[in-house]
Design a protein around this motif. Sequence first.
Motif, short mmCIF file in Angstrom:
data_model
loop_
_atom_site.label_atom_id
_atom_site.label_comp_id
_atom_site.label_asym_id
_atom_site.label_seq_id
_atom_site.Cartn_x
_atom_site.Cartn_y
_atom_site.Cartn_z
N TYR A 146 0.83 -1.20 0.00
CA TYR A 146 0.00 0.00 0.00
C TYR A 146 0.87 1.26 0.00
CZ TYR A 146 -3.14 3.62 1.80
OH TYR A 146 -3.84 4.79 1.99
N CYS A 147 1.91 1.26 0.81
CA CYS A 147 2.81 2.42 0.85
C CYS A 147 3.51 2.64 -0.48
CB CYS A 147 3.84 2.24 1.96
SG CYS A 147 3.18 2.27 3.64
N TYR A 148 3.98 1.56 -1.10
CA TYR A 148 4.66 1.71 -2.39
C TYR A 148 3.71 2.16 -3.49
CZ TYR A 148 9.36 0.31 -1.15
OH TYR A 148 10.63 0.30 -0.61
N PHE A 149 2.46 1.70 -3.44
CA PHE A 149 1.49 2.17 -4.42
C PHE A 149 1.36 3.69 -4.34
CE2 PHE A 149 -2.69 3.43 -5.88
CZ PHE A 149 -2.86 2.70 -7.05
N LYS A 174 17.02 4.61 -7.71
CA LYS A 174 15.61 4.40 -8.02
C LYS A 174 15.40 3.08 -8.75
CE LYS A 174 14.29 9.27 -8.78
NZ LYS A 174 13.79 10.21 -9.83
N GLU A 175 14.23 2.50 -8.53
CA GLU A 175 13.73 1.41 -9.38
C GLU A 175 12.57 1.96 -10.21
OE1 GLU A 175 14.77 -1.51 -9.98
OE2 GLU A 175 16.18 -1.96 -8.35
N THR A 176 12.34 1.36 -11.34
CA THR A 176 11.26 1.83 -12.20
C THR A 176 9.91 1.54 -11.57
OG1 THR A 176 11.07 -0.23 -13.43
CG2 THR A 176 12.68 1.40 -14.24
N VAL A 177 8.94 2.33 -11.97
CA VAL A 177 7.56 2.10 -11.53
C VAL A 177 7.13 0.67 -11.87
CG1 VAL A 177 5.16 2.72 -11.99
CG2 VAL A 177 6.85 4.51 -11.55
N ALA A 178 7.48 0.20 -13.06
CA ALA A 178 7.09 -1.15 -13.48
C ALA A 178 7.65 -2.21 -12.53
CB ALA A 178 7.55 -1.41 -14.90
N THR A 179 8.91 -2.04 -12.13
CA THR A 179 9.54 -3.00 -11.21
C THR A 179 8.84 -2.97 -9.85
OG1 THR A 179 11.68 -2.83 -12.30
CG2 THR A 179 11.68 -3.60 -10.02
N ILE A 180 8.51 -1.78 -9.37
CA ILE A 180 7.87 -1.67 -8.07
C ILE A 180 6.45 -2.22 -8.12
CG2 ILE A 180 7.14 -0.08 -6.25
CD1 ILE A 180 9.58 1.64 -6.98
N LYS A 182 5.57 -4.76 -9.80
CA LYS A 182 5.74 -6.21 -9.68
C LYS A 182 5.88 -6.63 -8.22
CE LYS A 182 7.86 -6.94 -14.24
NZ LYS A 182 9.10 -7.33 -14.97
N GLN A 183 6.62 -5.83 -7.45
CA GLN A 183 6.78 -6.13 -6.03
C GLN A 183 5.46 -5.94 -5.29
OE1 GLN A 183 9.68 -7.28 -4.41
NE2 GLN A 183 8.17 -7.67 -2.81
N ILE A 184 4.72 -4.89 -5.64
CA ILE A 184 3.42 -4.65 -5.03
C ILE A 184 2.50 -5.84 -5.26
CG2 ILE A 184 1.31 -3.25 -5.22
CD1 ILE A 184 3.17 -0.84 -5.79
N ILE A 185 2.46 -6.31 -6.50
CA ILE A 185 1.59 -7.44 -6.84
C ILE A 185 2.04 -8.70 -6.10
CG2 ILE A 185 0.93 -9.00 -8.73
CD1 ILE A 185 0.92 -6.47 -10.54
N ALA A 219 -7.07 -5.50 -7.01
CA ALA A 219 -7.98 -5.03 -8.06
C ALA A 219 -7.59 -3.63 -8.51
CB ALA A 219 -9.42 -5.06 -7.56
N ARG A 220 -7.30 -2.76 -7.56
CA ARG A 220 -6.89 -1.39 -7.91
C ARG A 220 -5.56 -1.40 -8.65
NH1 ARG A 220 -5.96 2.94 -3.16
NH2 ARG A 220 -8.22 2.76 -2.92
N THR A 221 -4.62 -2.19 -8.18
CA THR A 221 -3.30 -2.24 -8.81
C THR A 221 -3.39 -2.76 -10.24
OG1 THR A 221 -2.22 -2.55 -6.67
CG2 THR A 221 -0.97 -3.21 -8.62
#
Length: 466
Positions: A146-149, A174-180, A182-185, A219-221
């Motif tokens: 949730y925090c990373y989102f 930094k890591e790319t938004v796309a990489t983060i 993936k971690q969120i999911i 679902a939101r992600t």
Amino acid sequence: MSKSINKILLGCVVLLFAACEKTVEIDPPLNEITTAQVFSTDKLATSAMAGVYTGLASTTTQNNVNTVYSSLYADDLAYLAVNPTYLEVANNSYSALSTFQGTIFSEWYSVIYRANSVIEGLQKYEGTSAQVKKQLTAESKVIRAYCYFNLINTFGDVPLVLTTDVTISALQPKETVATIYKQIIADLSEGKANLLDNYSASSNTRLGVNKFVATALLARTYLFTGDYAAAESNASEVITASNLFSIIPAATMTTGVWTKNNPESIWQMSSPIAITNQYTVEAGTFLATVTTSPQFEIRSSLLQQFDSNDLRRKNWMRTYGTGINARVLPYKYKYATNAEAVTAGVIEGPTVLRLAEQYLIRAEARARIGTNITGARTDMNVIRTRAEATVSITTDPAVLLQEILLETRKEFFCEQTHRWFNIKRLGQADAILTALKPGYKPTSKLLPIPTANIDANPNLIQNPGY
């Protein structure tokens, strides 16, 4: 993020049980408790987890900035007073020299650090049962996700910190938004698999994360990442859990959607001040000075979107003053002080996730997939019907999609980060805000990385435009 794990976790064990609403009695003096002891029993480990919840709920970013600043960044709210920070935010005129974003950046990472501390402590030390270890690890990962989102939708590319080792995190690029994402999911998927499908772990309050909190965030992600089939299926899982969740009916929606532990809420926060408080900081910000001189008003462009009979316009907004001095303000949460809430006999719960969003996520996903237009329209009409607004009868997929996006705006005005994150996701921010705010620049869609963090980390690069 440079604090030791001991300092943070020693504080956690004496915090209120944010998820359970009871305190923990600990016999040894604080200066004798080691990190190993924090994870030596289920009770102490659970109290450390409570510190993560309390830490999140008590941040100004979660309890106030997410709603107030995001409504000003976007086109929901106008600012009428002279506070320099609010003016920067409302005009999207922040710069690398601004200071407010430092608090936002550091508070999200502070909660991430706490979550990482619990994850590592449970892995490293013996003493907790297998079930509690599984539960608390999953809860920590959902909160971290949730925090990373919020971080990536506020700052873009940021460091992905998955450890408490400051010798590593202090110099992370930094890591790319796309990489983060993936971690969120990954974190949310683990939470969905390992958490309970009820609220028993949080004493049957909606203050703790469970399987459906993880599912709703998934679902939101997936909606934000364009995986519409996954967004639809995860939203469906939440919607069909009718033993836990239901849409508050029109008759009680004025206050019912915002009360503590109501059946539309999926995840709520405890009061950032005291567990016994019955009001929200958001209401205190919006409503505290309305009898003298309101600081905010809902923009006319938003007001014009509502049907005259829409209950959201009638019940979730309030007009203060008369004539040219009349101002329409957000009135979702009703009480600016605890005394007002106590007198009214209402306990309001700061709400992070609610069922209405899942209906609108599923509606948008179905409309974009295009194979269930009737289902998409039906989902949207659940929200319109509750508001007593005119229901949609369109069969045109393109028209329906625009109706769903507008319905999302109307349902979630001045609520958390919905409007701000959505107009960026949809690629609409530049067109909307350039026309509205003379000083707006496309680079304003992302806040600048705080200068102090860049100075401390030579591998951290500033965002474009700053």
